[in-house]
Design a protein around this motif. Structure first.
Motif: not given
Length: 279
Positions: A124-137
């Motif tokens: 959730x932390x990555x998806x909300x505030x991190x950069x997209x990298x392919x299908x994940x963050x």
């Protein structure tokens, strides 16, 4: 210490297991995927559903993959049933975290909550505030973490993680060049100068960053739980000091391999929502 290698079929084993203990591995689709930040850019690892192989894509040198082999454990020193369980598992490969900030943030997220909850929170932390990298963050950078407000953390169910994460982000921006020069054991001590980072968090972060699991808090509940389940015939101490003393005696200089293989045994056998709490 672990040695580095790519994911290959080992001699003497049916397969090599890819260890997916790190909560940055997204497992929801059935095909494990993970993004990592390196000095040269982002790398994406995609594991096979049976955890026996991985594909990597990215720029610059690839992150290190550490190999931990049960044949390196000294014969007769590790209790027979535990040794047999680890040998049945076979060689384990684990992606080393090239980003000390991510290793530190991950260890903070894992504090005092179960592994399944930590995985959901990390995602959730990555998806909300991190950069997209392919299908994940990717994990949010220290700068992105400091830019989040109390309401942002509250919306993610991470209000109690805000202060330690932001304290660590500020410390990382100030000290990362200095930390990069430290030996691993000295780095464990240095990280504990950051507010709300104790021995467990510092040891787990540096083990993730270096691949040396002799630095991991090897008497924590996870190691004690998996050792007892893998080898219920041994009378394992249930308290941390007693278990730590026993683990040190039986592991000797092979503590890194024994610890990570025991954690891998648990990772392989546990459900996604199972795990232990950490302090």
């Amino acid at each position: 210490m672990a040695r580095t290698s790519s994911i290959v079929e080992p001699k003497g084993y049916a397969m090599t297991w890819l260890m997916l203990d790190h909560p940055a591995w997204d497992l929801d689709t059935g095909t494990p995927v993970r993004a990592l930040r390196t000095p040269a850019g982002a790398w994406t690892f995609t594991g096979s559903p049976d955890r026996t192989a991985t594909l990597v894509r990215g720029d610059g040198p690839a992150p290190v993959v550490d190999s931990y082999d049960p044949v390196s454990l000294p014969a007769g020193r590790v209790p027979a049933r535990l040794a047999a369980a680890l040998h049945r598992l076979g060689r384990v490969e684990r992606v080393r975290n090239p980003d000390l900030w991510e290793a530190l943030a991950t260890a903070i997220i894992r504090q005092v909550i179960r592994a399944g909850q930590a995985r959901k929170m990390h995602r959730a932390f990555r998806a909300a505030a991190g950069e997209t990298a392919g299908v994940t963050w990717l994990i949010p950078t220290p700068e992105q973490t400091l830019a989040l407000g109390a309401e942002d953390f509250a919306a993610l169910g991470m209000a109690f993680k805000r202060r330690p994460l932001q304290a660590a982000a500020a410390a990382y921006l100030t000290h990362h060049a200095e930390w990069a020069q430290l030996a691993p054991d000295a780095l464990v001590k240095a990280l504990q100068a950051v507010p709300r980072i104790g021995p467990w968090t510092a040891g787990a972060a540096v083990a993730d960053f270096t691949g040396d699991f002799s630095l991991y808090p090897y008497a924590d509940l996870a190691v004690r739980t998996w050792a007892a389940l893998a080898d219920p015939s041994t009378d394992w101490p249930t308290d941390e000091p007693g278990f730590a003393a026993r683990w040190q005696r039986l592991a000797g200089p092979h503590r890194s391999v024994l610890t990570v293989l025991t954690l891998a045994w648990g990772d392989h056998h546990a459900h996604a929502d199972q795990g232990s709490t950490h302090h």
